[in-house]
Structure formats: C-alpha cells, structure tokens
Design an enzyme around this catalytic site. Structure first.
Site, short mmCIF file in Angstrom:
data_model
loop_
_atom_site.label_atom_id
_atom_site.label_comp_id
_atom_site.label_asym_id
_atom_site.label_seq_id
_atom_site.Cartn_x
_atom_site.Cartn_y
_atom_site.Cartn_z
N VAL A 1 22.18 30.53 45.78
CA VAL A 1 21.94 29.32 45.00
C VAL A 1 21.35 29.66 43.62
CG1 VAL A 1 20.70 27.12 44.92
CG2 VAL A 1 21.65 27.94 47.08
N GLY A 2 20.35 30.55 43.64
CA GLY A 2 19.69 30.93 42.39
C GLY A 2 20.67 31.50 41.38
N PHE B 1 16.78 35.18 43.89
CA PHE B 1 18.03 35.19 43.11
C PHE B 1 19.19 35.43 44.05
CE2 PHE B 1 20.90 36.77 39.68
CZ PHE B 1 20.74 35.70 38.81
N GLY B 2 19.24 34.62 45.12
CA GLY B 2 20.34 34.72 46.08
C GLY B 2 21.51 33.85 45.65
N LYS C 1 13.92 23.61 53.68
CA LYS C 1 13.71 22.52 54.65
C LYS C 1 12.69 22.86 55.73
CE LYS C 1 17.70 23.91 57.30
NZ LYS C 1 17.96 25.05 56.41
N LYS D 1 15.97 18.94 59.22
CA LYS D 1 16.51 17.97 58.24
C LYS D 1 16.17 16.54 58.65
CE LYS D 1 20.21 21.14 56.97
NZ LYS D 1 21.56 21.59 57.39
N LEU E 1 12.23 31.59 41.83
CA LEU E 1 11.70 32.50 42.84
C LEU E 1 12.86 32.81 43.79
CD1 LEU E 1 8.32 30.69 43.74
CD2 LEU E 1 8.91 32.08 41.74
#
Lengths: 427, 427
Positions: B11-12, B8-9, B104, B204, B6
């Site tokens: 990290v994706g 596609f930036g 997070k 975090k 979900l």
C-alpha cells in the site's frame, strides 16, 4: 436550530417523524436540537386544514414570513418544479439562510447559478436527495472519491422504468402491462413520459456529472432513448444470450472529454447492476483507484428521501458550528469538454427485421461489414415464415460508425432496424 | 502538506503513484500540494536498497526522525500488527500529528484508547481503509447515516473466503482446491486461519459496530464460525433450494442490545449480497430511514486501499485548513448493550447425517419438534443406502433454542449434526 419547510407533501410531512425517531442519535451527534418552525403552504385553506389535523407547526402562505424570520437558519425546499422554487431558494440564500433541496430539475438547469449565490452569501446549498433518494452518492463522490478519478459511471437511477423492465425480463410482461401496473402502484404518473423516456434520468445524470467528473453538462447535451420500443423479442434474445435489459445512465470519459447518455442497455447477467431489481437504484463506478464499486439503495420514497434531506441538515448544523458553512457541496470543477463521437466505443445489440428468404442473412452481414462492424453474437429466432427477426451483438464500434450503420440500414427497403441498444461488457 | 509513511509495503509504495495520478484533482480541491517526505523502514540495508532503486524519499530507520520533524503534519501507518505500530501511532498523536492507518487489528483492540489520545491532542485519527479497502463504508456511516438508525448490518468483508466460496458454489470446487488456488493466487496466506475461520472478518465487524451502531464490542465478544466445514452436500442443497452460501458478518440490534457474529450463511440467490463474487466485498444495511442499501467494492489490493488512505489524507488537509482537526472520525457513541440470546431470532439450515433406515426421518422430526423447531424446507438427498444426509431449513428460532437443539442432537447416537448455518430471509 430552526428549520422552515417549503411545501408539505410526501417528503416534507415525513421529516418531523424522522427527526423524532432519531432524536437520541441527533442529540448525541449535534449537541443541539433540530426543530421545524414554519411551513410554507400554497393557500390559507390548506394551512387551516393542516392546523385542524393537529400539526403543530406555524403554517404560512408567504415566503416573506420565512425570509424575515432571523431565527430560521435552514430552508428546506420540497415544492418541486422550477418556479417559484428557484425564486424562493435564491431569496433564502440571499437572506443568509442555508438551503436543502431535492429538486433535481431545478439543480440540473440552474444549479451553477444557485451554487454561486450560496458561495457569495457564505451559506450552504445541499441536495443529496436529488439523485437516488436513498443512496448517499453525491456526498460519497465529493468526499471518498476526492482521492480518485472516476473513468465511467453507470447508473440505474429511475425506479419506475427499472420496476417495469424487471417485470418484463423476469415475468415476461408486455411493456403495456408493466406500465399499467406501475401506474396502479403509484410508481408511474398518468403521463409517464419523464420516467419511461429517460428524461428523469437525464436530470440526475447531469448532477452526477458535476460530482463524478467535475464537469457541468446541461440536460440538453445528454442523449436519451426510452424503454417503450423494447419488444418481447428483445427480452427473449437478451435472456438467451445471458443479458439483462436495464435503462442505464452512462457517463464515460475518453481523452477528448465526457460522453453522457441514457439508454436501454444490455448488461451481462453477472454484472452487479443486473441484480438491481424493482424500484431500487444503484450507481456503479469504474475509477483508477478503487476499481469497481457500486452504491445501491432506494431511489425514492418518503423515508429514504427524507433521510437524505435530514443528512444534509445534519451536515449544515455541523458546518454552522465549525464555521465552515461557505464550503461548496461539490468542490471538484473542471472545464467541460465533450467527447468526440469517434472516440466513444461500445458494443451494440441490433434487432433487425427482414423477409425470411434465402440470401437475406448474407446481405445483412455484407451491410454490416461494409461499415466495418463485425458480429460477436448472432441469434435468429424462428420466424413466422414471412418475416424473421435477427438479434446481433457486434464488437466495439464508435458513435460515428453507429450513425453510418443506422443511415445505411434506413436506405434498405427489406431491412427494418427495430431497435439498437448499448451492450456493457463483463468486468 | 508533508506526510511520513511508516512502512513501505504494497500500500505504501502505491501511494506516491496515486498522488501523482490525481495531482490535478487534488490541487483543485485542496489548493495545496500533498507530498511524502520521510519513510520509516526497518533497517539501514532496506533503506539503502530503496534509495538505490531510485526512490526519492528520505528513508529513515528511527521513529524519532519523524516525530521530531515539525514539517510533517500527517503520519500514515502501514506496518500492520500491534507493536510497534501502537507505540508509534501514540507517539505521533502525542506529538500533534494526525494519523491515517489501515491497521484493523490494532483499531479493533485499542481503537478507543488511540481515539482518546487523538482528541486530547486535537488531531485526527482516520482509518477508512481498515474495513473493506475499496468501499468508503466508515465515512458513509459517519456522514450519510447520521440521520438514520441502522437496525441490521450484513457484510461480506473477507475477500479470500468469498473467492473460495464463489468457486465452491459456481464451479463445484472442493474446499481444498479452493484454498490451494487462493494460496496460489496470493489471496490466502500459507496459514489461512484468519481468513477462513472468520477472524479477519471479526476485527472488521468490531469497527463497523462503532460506526453503524455507536457501540464498542471487542473481537472476543463476536461469535465466529469458519468455512472449512462446508461440504459439497451443503453446496448442492443450497443450490437446489435457491440459496448461495457466503461468509457473512452480521450485527443486528434487538431491544436488549446488539448481537454480532461471523458465520457461513445461506443467502437467497436474489439477495443483493448473493451477487458479490470473487474477492469483492459489500456491506448491506437495513435502516429505518433508507430501508435497504448496499455498498460494494474491492475488499483489498494496492490501489483501492491506497485510495482510501489518500481520501483520509485529503479529509485531514481540509480539516486542517478549516481548523476542525480535533473532530472524531466517528461521533456516534452509545453504551454497549449485548442482546439476550432469547431475543436473537434467525432461520437456520441444518445438515444431519443418519442411518438410511425406516423411521429415522420420523424420529428426526420428533427431535426438532420437541424443542419447538418447525421445518420450512426439507431436502433428503439420495444416500448410499447406509447413511442419508438430510438438509433442513427451519422457521425462525432463538439462539437459546439453537443451543438446546444442538445439545439434544449431540446426545443421539444415530444422528450426526454435520453443519448448521444461518439463513437470511428474502427482503
């Protein structure tokens, strides 16, 4: 879940208190109590003494009392050395008991054989405490680096030598004073060879190689160089050039395979490993995914080691309930390939003694240039008028070049190669 | 094993390359291939663009295409923000799919609810990448600290602010220059509030509390103080007194419960956390078993974050095969108890501005003494003749004393409390 201990030394005798201290958490996590039932000791006298001291466990002197007890699921070996530990562990695994051990020498030499036996009997063999007692590095490599490829590992994995080097670097102590103090404090044994010559680190490096690179290397395939030759001149030069000297275990993978060695190493003062002081340990990793990472903690000691042993026990109890006990501690296995010497490249620091006379420095430069070794940093300290010591850091050279340089310098009467140490570059 | 993404930036889009790079190792560990099948993007235009750019995956614009696809076992959420991420994750869990996320904010606010949903559907919800992308701290706390009790956690868990503070401490940059450079380098957003005010670190810290202390605290229960008020005078005093200023997230347990806050903190220069520089992150733990330990690595970035996501995927594939998918990521749970203010003791640094005239220093000492706060180190810098800035480090005081001192100083016209920061002691 009943546990038997083989041996009742520092770590073994610390385990019951640790289980008691963590009772609430363990009960919440496991829905089960962990309890020590039998403890193997070496003689009836010892057993009688321990009973008299009020220890409530069933002290036994024969391994059969444990092997034949079907209520015992986990055997914790804390005797050390190769035999009888190896036989006892083998028997326990064959009897269908899972085993936890911190015996790095045994695992480095016979780990593969014992692991096979565990697999065959569908039981667990865990040994987190065998490398850097208070750092969960093996489990981290097995789990969190499953999705990553480690390309280089640098470890400060011997607390005794790190304590000594910290004192030598920061307080100007001689090697002799550092060793005597380490012995006084109980960090070093009366025969300190294993610690100061890097042999202890070699065993740990062999275990790290399996988890980080999936390759089995025997301790005899790991080069090692110790710290007794380090001179105050080396310490001074390191300080002046912005380095810290540490005994570092390194494994690096190049295209032909892996190269492993333990050696005194110049680390840039800003390197994360440079701040690892005293008896603390750390493992620093370069990997294609995570980039740089470091895992820092106590190297040894009753509590840290017992905590790692107990973490293994907890894992076994969980696996027992999940009926997945037969899983190997480390599932990453590749055929071992050792690197070609010509492919392993490093910078080096050389300390060369020479008569303090005109032209000597030129000749030294010529010698290095002849084997294609070029200087990056040079520091000639003020000599006594007769002999001068020159500290040199060269650009990257291969193990092959290093060997030719060493041979070449050995042939020259008026150059004495006092020391050479690997230099790790800034990240 | 088929995966849907979900989003596609950064990290994706890094994940496919990482899977390819680690193919050999993953195949050996899993005996199974992991492959991305569908990718959810926000519009048909975006999908068309990505197809045209040669990406081979099935780009879809509706979550149903993924929820209704029975071949997909794992959904990786990398969209960020609360909605629609929360709805999509809930739907995926309800559809019997395991979920990996690095979100997070969502987890800190709604983690307990989502975790329950995962349990109910006997699937996994993992989020190692949500805290310090390149440090496997959550899994380490869940596994290796199962046998230990953490008493204090100190974390440098925001790379942006650590980059800025490193430049301010080491190169004398102003806060403004540090922020502008961080924005130029893409470390800080145009609105840097979340990073510089400690809000990102608060989220975090909330997740770390669950794993390290077994207690759920909401972000609103965590005090936070940012770095914009740090002056060059503070930096100079810190340097002179042998400290480094870092933005530190701390959770400490005292007998009444836990106390959590994010604040600029004076760390002794020799503290392991003091050497964590630039955008790197680290989590430092004090525990009854291991003693001191530290876990260091990249805080963010495409590869480290994708590697942590992939480690979660690997774990899920393993659990799927072992049929133990329903296990919670974190099994350590206690009732949350918050510490009494009077029980939380720390040293503090105060920077007080005062007219540079006779008797002022005496009055300052009297003010501190009146609330029972005694000085450990004092440094008055040469002023401009009119105003002087006094840097004070006091002995340990409680949160209650700190509050009264603050009130008292606020009432005094000729003392201006410029800053106060917590001081961490030498180990």
């Amino acid at each position: 879940m009943k546990i038997a201990l083989l041996g009742f030394g520092t770590v073994g005798s610390g385990l019951p208190a640790l289980i008691a201290d963590n009772q609430e958490k363990l009960a919440a996590l496991l829905d089960e109590t962990i309890s020590i039932s039998k403890v193997l000791v070496r003689s009836e006298e010892k057993a009688a003494q321990l009973r008299q001291a009020g220890h409530p466990w069933d002290f036994v002197t024969s391994i059969e009392a444990i092997l034949n007890d079907d209520t015992i699921s986990i055997v914790v070996e804390l005797m050390g050395r190769i035999e009888p530990a190896k036989t006892y562990i083998s028997q326990a695994l064959a009897a269908g008991k899972s085993v936890v051990t911190a015996n790095k020498d045994l695992l480095a030499l016979h780990g593969a054989e014992l692991q096979k036996l565990a697999q065959k009997n569908k039981v667990a063999l865990y040994y987190e405490a065998a490398v850097a007692g208070g750092i969960p590095i093996l489990r981290t490599l097995a789990n969190s680096f499953a999705s990553d490829k480690v390309t280089r590992l640098l470890g400060i994995i011997n607390g005794t030598s790190n304590f000594m080097l910290t004192k030598m670097m920061e307080e100007g102590w001689t090697y002799k004073k550092a060793l005597e103090t380490a012995q006084l404090l109980g960090y070093a044994e009366s025969d300190p060879t294993n610690d100061v010559e890097g042999i202890d680190a070699v065993y740990k490096l062999a275990l790290l190689s399996e988890f980080a690179f999936g390759m089995t290397i025997s301790p005899s395939q790991i080069k090692h160089q110790g710290i007794p030759t380090i001179q105050q001149a080396d310490v001074e030069i390191a300080n002046q050039l912005g380095y810290v000297i540490k005994l570092v275990g390194e494994i690096v993978e190049v295209s032909s395979g892996i190269f492993a060695e333990v050696s005194p190493t110049f680390l840039p003062a800003s390197h994360p490993l440079a701040s690892v002081k005293g008896v603390m340990n750390a493992v620093y990793l370069d990997s294609i995914g995570m980039g740089a990472s470091m895992f820092y903690g106590a190297g040894a000691g009753q509590n840290p080691t017992a905590t790692s042993v107990l973490a293994d026990i907890v894992r076994i109890v969980k696996r027992f309930k999940e009926q997945t006990l037969g899983k190997s501690f480390n599932e990453y296995k590749r055929a071992t390939r050792l690197a070609e010497s010509s492919e392993v490249l490093n910078k080096y620091y050389f300390s060369v003694e020479t008569p303090d006379s005109t032209g000597q420095f030129l000749r030294l430069v010529q010698l290095f240039t002849a084997v294609n070794v070029s200087f990056e940093q040079v520091l000639q300290q003020k000599g006594d008028g007769q002999r001068a010591v020159v500290g040199i850091i060269c650009h990257k050279i291969s193990q092959t070049q290093l060997a030719s340089l060493e041979t070449k310098l050995a042939k020259e009467d008026d150059f004495n190669l006092l020391n050479y140490f690997k230099v790790v570059e800034e990240n």
